[in-house]
Design a protein around this motif. Structure first.
Motif, PDB file in Angstrom:
ATOM      1  N   MET A  75     129.822  43.077  22.212  1.00 32.76           N
ATOM      2  CA  MET A  75     129.629  41.608  22.388  1.00 32.76           C
ATOM      3  C   MET A  75     128.852  40.566  24.286  1.00 32.76           C
ATOM      4  SD  MET A  75     133.861  40.261  20.843  1.00 32.76           S
ATOM      5  CE  MET A  75     134.003  41.895  21.051  1.00 32.76           C
ATOM      6  N   ILE A  93     136.179  36.257  12.385  1.00 33.81           N
ATOM      7  CA  ILE A  93     134.673  35.810  12.798  1.00 33.81           C
ATOM      8  C   ILE A  93     134.478  35.306  14.327  1.00 33.81           C
ATOM      9  CG2 ILE A  93     133.980  32.945  12.668  1.00 33.81           C
ATOM     10  CD1 ILE A  93     134.801  33.693   9.206  1.00 33.81           C
ATOM     11  N   PRO A  94     135.055  34.944  15.258  1.00 37.52           N
ATOM     12  CA  PRO A  94     135.171  34.901  16.292  1.00 37.52           C
ATOM     13  C   PRO A  94     133.864  35.825  16.923  1.00 37.52           C
ATOM     14  CG  PRO A  94     137.641  34.511  16.393  1.00 37.52           C
ATOM     15  CD  PRO A  94     136.623  35.059  15.015  1.00 37.52           C
ATOM     16  N   GLU A  95     134.194  37.426  16.577  1.00 36.81           N
ATOM     17  CA  GLU A  95     134.168  38.453  17.370  1.00 36.81           C
ATOM     18  C   GLU A  95     132.515  38.583  16.649  1.00 36.81           C
ATOM     19  OE1 GLU A  95     136.416  38.975  15.877  1.00 36.81           O
ATOM     20  OE2 GLU A  95     137.886  39.535  17.702  1.00 36.81           O
ATOM     21  N   LEU A 106     130.640  36.432  15.690  1.00 40.68           N
ATOM     22  CA  LEU A 106     129.981  35.178  17.071  1.00 40.68           C
ATOM     23  C   LEU A 106     129.471  35.663  17.626  1.00 40.68           C
ATOM     24  CD1 LEU A 106     131.474  32.161  15.430  1.00 40.68           C
ATOM     25  CD2 LEU A 106     129.997  33.184  13.994  1.00 40.68           C
ATOM     26  N   MET A 107     130.313  36.509  18.356  1.00 42.46           N
ATOM     27  CA  MET A 107     129.757  36.986  19.747  1.00 42.46           C
ATOM     28  C   MET A 107     128.747  38.382  19.695  1.00 42.46           C
ATOM     29  SD  MET A 107     133.546  35.963  21.949  1.00 42.46           S
ATOM     30  CE  MET A 107     132.543  37.431  23.168  1.00 42.46           C
ATOM     31  N   ASP A 146     125.037  36.730  19.870  1.00 38.13           N
ATOM     32  CA  ASP A 146     125.061  35.759  20.345  1.00 38.13           C
ATOM     33  C   ASP A 146     124.442  37.115  21.502  1.00 38.13           C
ATOM     34  OD1 ASP A 146     125.849  33.801  19.834  1.00 38.13           O
ATOM     35  OD2 ASP A 146     127.039  33.515  21.596  1.00 38.13           O
TER      36      ASP A 146
END
Lengths: 340, 220
Positions: free
Chosen positions: B19, B64-66, B68-69, B72
Motif C-alpha cells: 500500500m 476493503i480499506p487495504e 483500496l490503498m 491507489d
C-alpha cells in the motif's frame, strides 16, 4: 398467559428476564416495514412521510396495525443524520428508500465541525421527534424504537466513503476525529428521541461490517464508538439493539465486547451457534428477507418456527425488507410467533 | 542488469501489496529511467502486486480499506508508466469490455469500485456507469460499447428487482444472448442470481475476476 404488554415483553427480554414468548419486532430505520402493501392500505405514503411528522407517525401506526410487529419504529430511512450533518439527500420514492446524493466532505480532514445545539434544530430532526412523541403518547403499551444510523455509516455518508475507508488506515487521527464528532452527535440525537418517548434505541451500521473492515479495524473504530453511544444511552436507562450486517465470522470474537442489550444479525448467521458460543448474548433475528420477499407464507412460517425452536430471543427480519415484500408473508411471520 | 530488472519489478509489486503509493511512484520512475519496458513493468510489477492483494483479500488477510490503498499505489505507479507505453502496445490487443454500475435506487458503490479495480488490473476494459443507474442505461451502454459483460451491483434489498429488470429487458429486446450478466452485492445470493437468470453471481470482488474469466473463456 399473555400478561405482558408488548412493551413489557421486549424490555424484559432486553434486560435478560423471562417472558412468555419472544417478541416479534421490526425496529425501523434501515430495517423498517413500510412496504408498499402497507402504504396502499393505510394511505400514508413515502417519500412524503420522510419529512412530515404526522404522516411519519401515521405510517408507523399503519405498519404496527397491519404487520403484527409488536413495536412502533421511527424513522424510515438512514439519512436523517447525514442530512443534518450537511450531505444532500434524495428522498427516493414509494418503493425506493432515500439515499445520499452527495457526501458533503471530500475527506476526513475536510470535515467542518458544527455545534450540535444548532444542528439538532435543523433538517428532519424535529420531524422525527414529533413523530416519536406522537406515537409514544398514543400507544403507551407498545415499545417505540428510535433508530440511529451507526457511526461508521454516518461518517461514510458525510465523507466520500471510498476516501473514508482509506482514511481509517492512512489518516487515523482525522478519521477518529470524525468518528468522535459523529458519535457525539448521535448521542445527542438519541437523547432527544428518548426525551420524546423512545423506549429502545436500535443502531444499524451497515458500513461497519467485519466483511468490509476486517477484525482489526472493526475493533479500532465501530466497536469503540458504538460502545460509547450505547453507554450514553444506557445512562438514560434505555436499552440498545445493535444490528450487524453480513457475515460476522471475521469479527465474531469481538461481539461479547459490544455493550448492546441485543445483537441482531443477517440471515446467514447461525444464531443458535452464536448463542452456544456466547450464552450471555441476547440474539435477535433473522428471518431471511429473501424468503420474506420471494417465498410462500408456509416457507416463512417454517423459517420462523425454526428460529423459535432454536431459542432465539427476539424474532425479527434479518435485514432491511424489500418494499415489494408481500404483507401476507410478514403476517405469516408474526402469526407464527404469536400462535403459541 | 537482468537481475536488477527482476528485482525492480518485484519491488514494484511489493510496493502495491504494501500500500505504498510513494514507493510505487519512485520505483516506476526508476524503471522508466532504466529503460525497462513500461508494459512489462505494468504486467509483472503493478498487476502482479494487485493479484497478490486480491489473494490476500480472499484469504481475509486484507479487507476493503487495504485493497483500496493497494489500488491507489497501483494507479499511482500506472500514472508514471502509462505515458511510456509504446503506441502499438496500447492498441495491440482489443480488451474485453465490461459495463459496470450500481443499480437504480442505490448509491453504495464500494463493492462496485472494488470489482472495477480488480477487473481493470486483470486486463479488462471497464466502462463505469457509476451509481444509481437505470436498467435500460446498462443495456444502452453495453450495446454502444460492444461490451461482453454487464456487471450489476446492489447493496440494498429494496433495489434487487432492478437487477431482474435488466435481464427482463434484455430478453424483451431479444439480445439476452449478446451479453453475460454478472450480479453481486450484499443482499444478492446464488439463489437470487439463478432465479432472475443471471449468468453468474460473484460473492466478492476477487471472485468476480475469476467468474469474468470463465464467462469470457479465459480471454481478458
Amino acid at each position: 398467559m399473555s400478561n405482558f404488554t408488548p412493551k413489557e415483553r421486549l424490555l424484559k427480554v432486553l434486560h435478560k428476564e423471562k417472558t412468555d414468548r419472544p417478541p416479534i419486532i421490526c425496529p425501523g430505520g434501515m430495517m423498517n416495514a413500510a412496504i408498499v402493501d402497507v402504504m396502499n392500505r393505510g394511505g400514508h405514503v413515502l417519500p412524503i412521510a420522510h419529512s412530515d411528522d404526522k404522516l411519519m407517525a401515521e405510517l408507523a401506526v399503519d405498519v404496527f396495525t397491519n404487520t403484527g410487529f409488536e413495536n412502533l419504529g421511527i424513522p424510515f430511512c438512514m439519512t436523517v443524520e447525514p442530512e443534518v450533518l450537511g450531505s444532500d439527500v434524495d428522498y427516493g420514492s414509494m418503493k425506493c428508500e432515500p439515499k445520499i446524493t452527495q457526501e458533503v466532505f471530500s475527506s476526513s480532514s475536510a470535515v467542518d465541525f458544527h455545534e450540535f445545539a444548532v444542528m439538532l434544530q435543523t433538517g428532519r430532526v424535529n420531524t422525527v421527534m414529533q413523530a416519536t412523541y406522537n406515537v409514544a403518547r398514543r400507544f403507551p403499551d407498545i415499545p417505540v424504537i428510535g433508530n440511529l444510523t451507526g457511526p461508521v455509516s454516518t461518517a461514510a455518508s458525510i465523507v466520500d466513503p471510498m476516501i473514508f475507508l482509506k482514511d481509517l488506515r492512512r489518516n487515523q487521527l482525522a478519521a477518529h476525529k470524525v468518528m468522535e464528532y459523529v458519535s457525539d452527535f448521535l448521542i445527542a440525537y438519541a437523547a432527544l428521541m428518548i426525551d420524546n418517548g423512545a423506549d429502545v434505541i436500535s443502531i444499524a451500521d451497515p458500513t461497519a461490517t467485519g466483511e468490509i473492515l476486517g477484525p482489526r479495524m472493526f475493533c479500532e473504530y465501530p466497536l469503540v464508538y458504538i460502545n460509547k453511544i450505547v453507554e450514553a444511552i444506557h445512562s438514560q436507562g434505555v436499552p440498545v439493539i445493535v444490528h450487524i450486517c453480513g457475515n460476522i465470522n471475521a469479527v465474531k470474537h469481538a461481539l461479547p465486547e459490544l455493550k448492546a442489550d441485543a445483537i441482531s444479525t443477517d440471515a446467514m448467521v447461525n444464531l443458535r451457534k452464536l448463542k452456544e458460543e456466547f450464552p450471555k448474548l441476547i440474539t435477535m433475528g433473522n428471518v431471511s428477507t429473501y424468503l420474506l420477499e420471494m417465498a410462500t407464507p408456509e416457507k416463512v412460517v417454517n423459517n420462523t418456527r425454526h428460529l423459535l425452536r432454536e431459542g432465539i430471543d427476539i424474532i425479527a427480519p434479518a435485514c432491511g425488507l424489500s418494499t415489494s415484500t408481500p404483507l401476507d408473508n410478514i403476517k405469516a411471520m408474526s402469526g407464527a410467533v404469536k400462535e403459541k | 542488469m537482468a537481475n536488477n530488472k527482476e528485482e525492480l519489478l518485484k519491488q514494484l509489486a511489493d510496493a502495491v501489496v504494501d500500500m505504498d503509493e510513494e514507493k510505487a511512484v519512485e520505483l516506476a520512475q526508476i524503471i522508466v529511467a532504466e529503460g525497462i519496458d513500461a508494459y512489462e513493468a505494468i504486467e509483472k510489477g503493478l498487476s502482479a502486486g494487485m493479484e497478490v492483494a486480491g489473494r490476500l483479500f480472499e484469504e481475509e488477510e486484507y479487507f476493503i480499506p487495504e485493497l483500496l490503498m493497494c489500488s491507489d499505489a497501483m494507479y499511482a505507479g500506472l500514472g508514471v508508466l502509462k505515458p511510456h507505453l509504446k503506441a502499438k502496445e496500447g492498441a495491440a490487443e482489443e480488451k474485453v469490455k465490461v459495463v459496470i454500475g450500481v443499480i437504480e435506487g442505490d448509491t453504495h458503490d464500494i463493492g462496485k469500485n472494488l470489482v472495477k479495480i480488480l477487473l481493470e488490473t486483470s486486463g479488462y476494459e471497464i466502462i463505469d456507469l457509476g451509481r444509481d443507474i437505470s436498467p435500460q442505461k446498462f443495456i444502452d451502454a453495453a450495446k454502444e460499447q460492444d461490451a461482453k459483460i454487464i456487471a450489476i451491483s446492489t447493496l440494498m434489498t429494496t433495489t434487487m428487482d432492478g437487477l431482474a429488470e435488466v435481464i427482463r429487458l434484455l430478453r424483451q429486446q431479444d439480445i439476452r444472448e449478446q451479453f453475460k450478466v454478472m450480479v453481486g452485492g450484499a443482499p444478492v445470493s446464488q439463489a437470487f442470481a439463478d432465479k432472475i437468470g443471471a449468468d453468474s453471481y460473484a460473492v466478492n470482488a476477487a471472485t468476480a475476476v475469476r467468474l469474468a474469466r470463465q464467462l469470457t473463456d479465459g480471454v481478458a
